[in-house]
Enzyme design. Structure first.
Site, PDB file in Angstrom:
ATOM      1  N   ILE A   1     -24.285 -50.715  42.219  1.00  0.00           N
ATOM      2  CA  ILE A   1     -25.008 -50.437  40.983  1.00  0.00           C
ATOM      3  C   ILE A   1     -24.548 -51.538  40.034  1.00  0.00           C
ATOM      4  O   ILE A   1     -23.352 -51.783  39.883  1.00  0.00           O
ATOM      5  CB  ILE A   1     -24.712 -49.012  40.445  1.00  0.00           C
ATOM      6  CG1 ILE A   1     -25.356 -48.752  39.077  1.00  0.00           C
ATOM      7  CG2 ILE A   1     -23.220 -48.703  40.369  1.00  0.00           C
ATOM      8  CD1 ILE A   1     -25.224 -47.283  38.604  1.00  0.00           C
ATOM      9  N   SER A   2     -25.495 -52.251  39.418  1.00  0.00           N
ATOM     10  CA  SER A   2     -25.152 -53.430  38.614  1.00  0.00           C
ATOM     11  C   SER A   2     -24.307 -53.048  37.400  1.00  0.00           C
ATOM     12  O   SER A   2     -24.359 -51.915  36.913  1.00  0.00           O
ATOM     13  CB  SER A   2     -26.420 -54.129  38.133  1.00  0.00           C
ATOM     14  OG  SER A   2     -27.291 -54.384  39.209  1.00  0.00           O
ATOM     15  N   GLN A   3     -23.553 -54.027  36.898  1.00  0.00           N
ATOM     16  CA  GLN A   3     -22.800 -53.860  35.650  1.00  0.00           C
ATOM     17  C   GLN A   3     -23.791 -53.462  34.539  1.00  0.00           C
ATOM     18  O   GLN A   3     -24.880 -54.032  34.456  1.00  0.00           O
ATOM     19  CB  GLN A   3     -22.162 -55.218  35.339  1.00  0.00           C
ATOM     20  CG  GLN A   3     -21.346 -55.276  34.073  1.00  0.00           C
ATOM     21  CD  GLN A   3     -21.019 -56.718  33.698  1.00  0.00           C
ATOM     22  OE1 GLN A   3     -21.709 -57.657  34.108  1.00  0.00           O
ATOM     23  NE2 GLN A   3     -19.967 -56.889  32.935  1.00  0.00           N
TER      24      GLN A   3
END
Ligand code: SAH
Length: 215
Positions: free
Chosen positions: A61-63
């Site tokens: 899950i992206s930053q």
């Protein structure tokens, strides 16, 4: 305010607004989406940390900051129709669903796609359609889109995605000659046969794997 709400507000103030994201739609949406509902239960405590988190199968899950930057760059507005390639956990789709009318998101990894669909349903996002398959070809049957976000790095800008933009539509995509680093690009369809390309910043995404991605 609950603890999660307070953490969410702190995340937006420090990591998002604090780093220069100004789009009020993005800030407001990120104050609403319960990120802890999109990560593994054992990582819920880290849901508001300033980094990507593993979601299984080598994906992340992206930053939060990069999610905010991409959605700001896409200039998503109420009433619009959006396509995302790389649903992952479903979190970015939820943030966009807070702003736009309708979000289509595609995930090539079936198990991740099913989990993302569950996350979105549980969190009450009925305006997101999750499809499992190769998103490098887009979703022609639902086109045109006002914005297309690609959450994985491509070797070049897929023609199929450019063609699925509405006039005035924006495509945000990390493009790189190697699978490791990319430049975030914004491609705007300025006329039926004309696109403007802008290079925004250096980024690092997992590879886009598919017919118009990496093999
Ligand atoms: N937006 C996500 C993070 C995405 S990580 C979130 O908010 O959690 C990138 C995702 O792209 C991974 O889940 C990976 O499986 C997926 N992916 C890679 N190539 C793809 C393709 N051709 N079509 C659809 N999804 C793809």
């Amino acid at each position: 305010m609950t603890d999660a709400q307070a953490e969410r507000h702190r995340m937006v103030d420090e990591q998002i607004a604090g780093r220069g994201v100004r789009d009020l739609h993005v800030l407001e949406a990120m104050r609403k989406v319960p990120r802890e509902a999109f990560v593994r239960p054992d990582l819920a405590e880290s849901a508001y940390d300033d980094n990507p988190l593993p979601i299984g199968y080598g994906q992340t899950i992206s930053q939060p900051y990069i999610v905010a930057r991409m959605i700001e760059a896409a200039k998503i507005r109420p009433g619009e129709r959006v396509l995302e390639i790389g649903a992952g956990s479903g979190y970015a789709a939820a943030v966009m669903a807070e702003i736009a009318d309708q979000v289509h998101t595609i995930e090539r990894h079936a198990a991740l796609g099913r989990t993302a669909r569950e996350h979105l349903q549980k969190a009450g996002y009925s305006n997101v359609d999750l499809h499992i398959g190769d998103g490098s070809l887009g979703r022609p049957e639902a086109a045109p889109f006002d914005a297309i976000l690609v959450a994985a790095g491509a070797p070049s800008v897929p023609l199929a995605l450019k063609e699925q933009l509405a006039e005035g539509g924006r495509l945000i995509i990390p493009v790189g000659a190697t699978e490791l680093t990319q430049v975030l690009m914004r491609v705007t369809r300025t006329a039926p046969t004309d696109w403007r390309e802008e290079r925004l910043e250096s980024v690092r995404f997992v590879p886009l794997i598919g017919a118009q991605g990496w093999s």
